[in-house]
Design a protein around this motif. Structure first.
Motif, short mmCIF file in Angstrom:
data_model
loop_
_atom_site.label_atom_id
_atom_site.label_comp_id
_atom_site.label_asym_id
_atom_site.label_seq_id
_atom_site.Cartn_x
_atom_site.Cartn_y
_atom_site.Cartn_z
N THR A 106 0.75 -1.38 0.14
CA THR A 106 0.05 -0.18 -0.31
C THR A 106 0.96 0.84 -0.30
O THR A 106 2.18 1.38 0.36
N GLY A 141 -2.73 0.58 -5.87
CA GLY A 141 -3.90 1.64 -5.33
C GLY A 141 -4.19 1.76 -6.72
O GLY A 141 -4.31 1.64 -8.10
N MET A 142 -5.70 3.18 -6.53
CA MET A 142 -5.92 4.17 -7.38
C MET A 142 -4.98 4.26 -8.95
O MET A 142 -5.25 4.63 -10.15
N HIS A 143 -3.42 4.70 -8.25
CA HIS A 143 -1.80 5.40 -9.61
C HIS A 143 -1.06 4.21 -9.60
O HIS A 143 0.19 4.44 -9.67
N ASN A 157 -2.36 -4.42 -9.21
CA ASN A 157 -3.44 -4.38 -8.92
C ASN A 157 -4.36 -5.60 -9.86
O ASN A 157 -5.78 -5.61 -9.42
N ASP A 177 -8.23 0.63 2.43
CA ASP A 177 -8.99 1.54 2.59
C ASP A 177 -9.83 2.28 0.72
O ASP A 177 -9.07 0.72 -0.09
N ASP A 178 -10.40 2.88 -0.10
CA ASP A 178 -11.02 2.75 -0.63
C ASP A 178 -10.37 3.11 -2.03
O ASP A 178 -10.26 2.13 -3.29
N ARG A 179 -8.81 3.75 -1.95
CA ARG A 179 -8.24 3.86 -2.94
C ARG A 179 -7.50 2.76 -3.22
O ARG A 179 -6.76 2.08 -4.01
N MET A 192 2.05 10.17 -6.35
CA MET A 192 1.87 9.04 -7.43
C MET A 192 2.67 8.45 -7.14
O MET A 192 3.32 7.33 -8.26
N GLY A 222 -4.99 12.95 3.16
CA GLY A 222 -4.40 13.78 2.06
C GLY A 222 -4.09 14.71 1.54
O GLY A 222 -4.01 15.83 1.77
N THR A 282 -13.12 5.94 -10.33
CA THR A 282 -14.16 6.02 -9.93
C THR A 282 -15.51 5.21 -9.79
O THR A 282 -15.82 5.01 -11.44
#
Length: 576
Positions: A254, A273-275, A281, A298-300, A411, A432, A566
Motif C-alpha cells: 500500500t 492503489g488507484m494510481h 492491482n 481503504d477505498d484507494r 503517485m 491526503g 471511480t
C-alpha cells in the motif's frame, strides 16, 4: 496502572522538592527520553516556554512558523524514527491549528503527544481571550485526550499519553494544561506507564486462527500478500520476508506500506492503489488466497468493493480488531500485532514455490512498460515527473528518505522511486493533506540526521506551508526540496480533464518565483526547464551540504496512469 518509577525531584537533603507544573512537564518528557520538540509559543503556554529556557541542554526545541508545521514535522520525525513526536502549542488558534495534523496522524496511525496551553481554570467556559474547548474539538481526531488543571496531575497525564500514543495501533494524543496548573507547585515523581486497566493494546493471537490461515496458504495455488504500514509500525519486515520467501508468495505494498518490504526483492510486485502498478492491482482479482497484513482496505486500494478479489479467501491480520471484516469479508481474521502473528505463522508454512503465478505478474508488467517508457524516457520536449523521479532514484540508489505531499507527484514518486530502506517513505495517506510534505521532511531530517531526506512537492502543496522555509533557514536543516511545478493543481485538473469535459475550474495557478523566495530565505536554489540540465541539477542538489530547493518545470497537462476510475474495480484499471 502498572508503572516503573524512574524520576523524582529532591533537594540536597533528600526531601522531595516541589517544582512548577511547567517543570514537571519538561522533566516528564525527559523521563520519556524525548530530545526534540516542535512548537510555537503563546500566552497560555508561556510558563512552559519559560521553564524550557533552563532545559535547552536536554531538550532541543524547533521553532516552526505555524502550528500546522509543528505537527506535520512531528509526524515526519515519528514516521522515520519510530519514536513518538512531541508538539507544543498555545491555546485558542494555536491549538486549533493542530487539528489537521491530528486528523492526519489519527488516520495514518502516527504516535504523537501534543501539549497545548489553556486559559486559567477559573476562566474555563467564560469565552476568555484565546479560549477554545480543544478537548471536545479534538475528540474525534485523537486516540485519547485530557485536560489537566492541577500541577500534581501533569506527570501521570504525560505517562499515560506516551503509553497510549505508542502502544497498539499508534495515534495522536493531546494534553491540555491550564495556565494556573503550569504555575502551580507540586511534588515531582514520574513513573513510566506500561498498562492501563481499561486499555488492552496488545492482543494474543488465536492459535486456531493461525493454523487456519496456514492451511489456506499451504493449499493455495495463487497466494498474495498485501503489505500495509502495520509491517513498519510493528517492525515486522524480517518476518514478512521470511514468510514470503518460505511460501513463495508475491508481495504488493500500500502507499503507507512502501519501504516495509524491499522494492529490490524478487517477490516484490509493486504498489497498490488507484494510481499504482498494473499487475498488483489486476492480479488482486486473480489470487485465490489474499493475505492482508497491517492494512485496512481503504477505498484507494479496493476500488469498487463489489468487484474486489471475488476469487479469494481473505486472511486479515491487524492489531485493530475493528478493521477486520469492516470493508472486505474475511475468511480468517487474526487480531494481532503483525510481527507476533507472522512469527507464529512462519513454522506452519510449507516451503513452496509458485513460478506460474509469479510469471503472471511479469506478463502484466509488460503491458505497463509503454507507460513507464513514456513517463521515464519521454520523447516530448517538456520534462515529465516520472523522468525526474527516475533519475533521482538512480542517483540515490533508492536509499534516501523521500517525503511527498499529495497529488500527481505523490503517485509518480510512489511508482518510480525504489524504497529499499525501512521507514524511508513519508507521505500523507488517509487524509491526503496538502502542505504535509515540507514540514514533515524537516521533521524527518531531525529524526534521521544521518540520512538524506528529500521532499518532493507539487507547486500547490508547497505554497500551503511555504513559511516553513523560515524554520529550515533558522536551523539549517539540510533537507533537499524538489518542486515539480506544472502551474496546476495537477490531480484535480486530471480528473477535470477525464471526467468533467476539460472544464478546468479554478485549478490553474499563477505561481511566484520559487527560486527567488528560497534565496530570500538564504536557501541555495535553482530552476530547471530542460532535461539537458536535469542530471547536473539533481547532482548539485544532492552534493550540497545544506538545505537546497530545486524547481523543476514539468509539462502542464501531464496525466498519471495507470488509473482505477471511480466506481471501477481494480481489474478495470485504465492504462491510458
Amino acid at each position: 496502572m502498572k508503572t516503573e518509577a524512574i524520576a523524582t525531584q529532591k533537594d540536597s537533603s533528600g526531601i522531595n522538592q516541589q517544582i512548577t507544573g511547567s517543570e514537571i512537564l519538561l522533566r516528564s518528557l525527559i523521563a520519556e527520553e524525548v530530545q526534540t520538540l516542535f512548537g510555537y509559543p503563546g500566552g497560555a503556554i508561556m510558563p512552559v516556554y519559560d521553564s524550557l529556557y533552563s532545559f535547552s541542554d536536554q531538550l532541543k526545541h524547533i521553532l516552526v512558523r505555524h502550528e500546522q508545521g509543528a505537527i506535520h514535522a512531528a509526524q515526519g520525525f515519528a514516521r522515520v524514527s519510530g519514536k513518538t513526536g512531541v508538539v507544543l502549542a498555545t491555546s485558542g488558534p494555536g491549538a486549533t491549528n493542530l487539528i489537521t495534523g491530528l486528523a492526519d496522524a489519527m488516520i495514518d496511525s502516527t504516535p504523537l503527544v501534543c501539549i497545548t496551553g489553556q486559559v486559567a481554570s477559573h476562566l474555563l467556559g467564560t469565552d476568555a481571550f484565546q479560549e477554545t474547548d480543544i478537548i471536545n474539538i479534538s475528540l474525534p481526531v485523537t486516540k485519547w485526550n485530557i485536560q489537566v488543571t492541577r500541577a500534581a496531575d501533569v506527570a501521570s497525564a504525560v505517562a499515560r499519553a506516551f503509553f497510549i500514543a505508542k502502544s497498539g495501533r499508534p495515534g495522536p494524543v493531546l494534553i491540555d494544561i491550564t495556565k494556573d496548573a503550569q504555575f502551580e507547585m507540586a511534588d515531582f515523581h514520574y513513573e513510566i506507564c506500561h498498562q492501563l486497566k481499561t486499555y488492552k493494546p496488545i492482543p494474543n493471537p488465536d492459535q486456531r486462527s493461525i493454523a487456519e490461515a496456514a492451511k489456506l496458504i499451504n493449499e493455495a495455488s495463487r497466494p498474495y500478500i498485501l503489505s500495509g504500514q502495520g509491517i513498519i509500525l510493528s517492525g515486522a519486515q524480517t518476518e514478512l520476508i521470511d514468510c514470503a520467501e518460505k511460501a513463495g508468495i508475491p508481495v504488493a505494498s500500500t502507499l503507507l506500506g512502501l519501504s516495509g518490504f524491499p522494492a529490490s526483492h524478487p517477490l516484490y510486485v509493486g504498489y497498490l492503489g488507484m494510481h499504482g502498478n498494473y499487475s498488483p492491482n489486476v492480479n488482486t482479482n486473480e489470487c485465490d488466497v489474499l493475505i492482508a497484513i497491517g492494512m485496512r482496505f481503504d477505498d484507494r486500494v479496493t476500488g469498487n468493493v463489489a468487484k474486489y478479489a471475488p476469487n479469494a479467501k481473505v486472511i486479515h491480520i491487524d492489531i485493530d480488531e475493528s478493521e477486520i471484516g469492516k470493508i472486505i469479508k474475511t475468511e480468517v481474521g487474526i487480531h494481532a500485532d503483525a510481527k507476533h502473528a507472522l512469527t507464529l505463522l512462519l513454522p506452519h508454512l510449507k516451503k513452496t514455490e509458485h513460478p506460474e503465478w509469479l510469471a503472471s505478474f511479469k506478463k502484466l508488467d509488460e503491458l505497463e512498460k509503454a507507460i513507464i517508457q513514456q513517463d521515464c524516457h519521454p520523447e516530448c520536449e517538456g520534462l515529465k515527473m516520472g523522468e525526474v523521479v527516475r533519475r533521482l532514484n538512480q542517483i540515490t540508489q533508492g536509499n534516501s528518505v523521500v517525503c511527498t505531499d499529495v497529488g500527481q507527484h505523490q503517485m509518480v514518486t510512489s511508482r518510480y522511486y525504489s524504497f529499499n530502506d525501512l521507514r524511508s517513505c513519508i507521505s500523507s495517506g488517509g487524509l491526503g493533506t496538502m502542505g504535509f510534505c515540507l514540514p514533515a521532511a524537516m521533521g524527518a531530517k531531525c529524526g534521521a540526521p544521518e540520512k538524506d531526506v528529500i521532499a518532493i512537492i507539487g507547486d500547490g502543496g508547497f505554497q500551503m506551508t511555504i513559511q516553513e522555509l523560515g524554520t529550515i533557514m533558522q536551523y539549517q536543516i539540510p533537507v533537499k526540496i524538489i518542486i515539480l511545478n506544472n502551474n496546476f493543481l495537477g490531480m484535480v485538473r486530471q480528473w477535470q480533464q477525464l471526467f468533467f469535459d476539460k472544464r478546468y475550474s479554478f485549478t490553474e495557478m499563477d505561481n511566484p518565483d520559487f527560486v527567488a523566495i528560497a534565496k530570500a530565505y538564504r536557501i541555495e536554489s535553482q530552476k530547471v526547464e530542460s532535461r539537458d540540465y536535469l542530471d547536473q541539477a539533481l547532482m548539485d542538489m544532492m552534493n550540497h551540504k545544506g538545505p537546497y530547493l530545486l524547481e523543476v518545470v514539468v509539462e502542464k497537462e501531464e496525466n498519471v496512469f495507470p488509473m482505477v476510475p471511480t466506481g471501477a474495480g481494480v481489474a478495470e484499471m485504465r492504462l491510458t
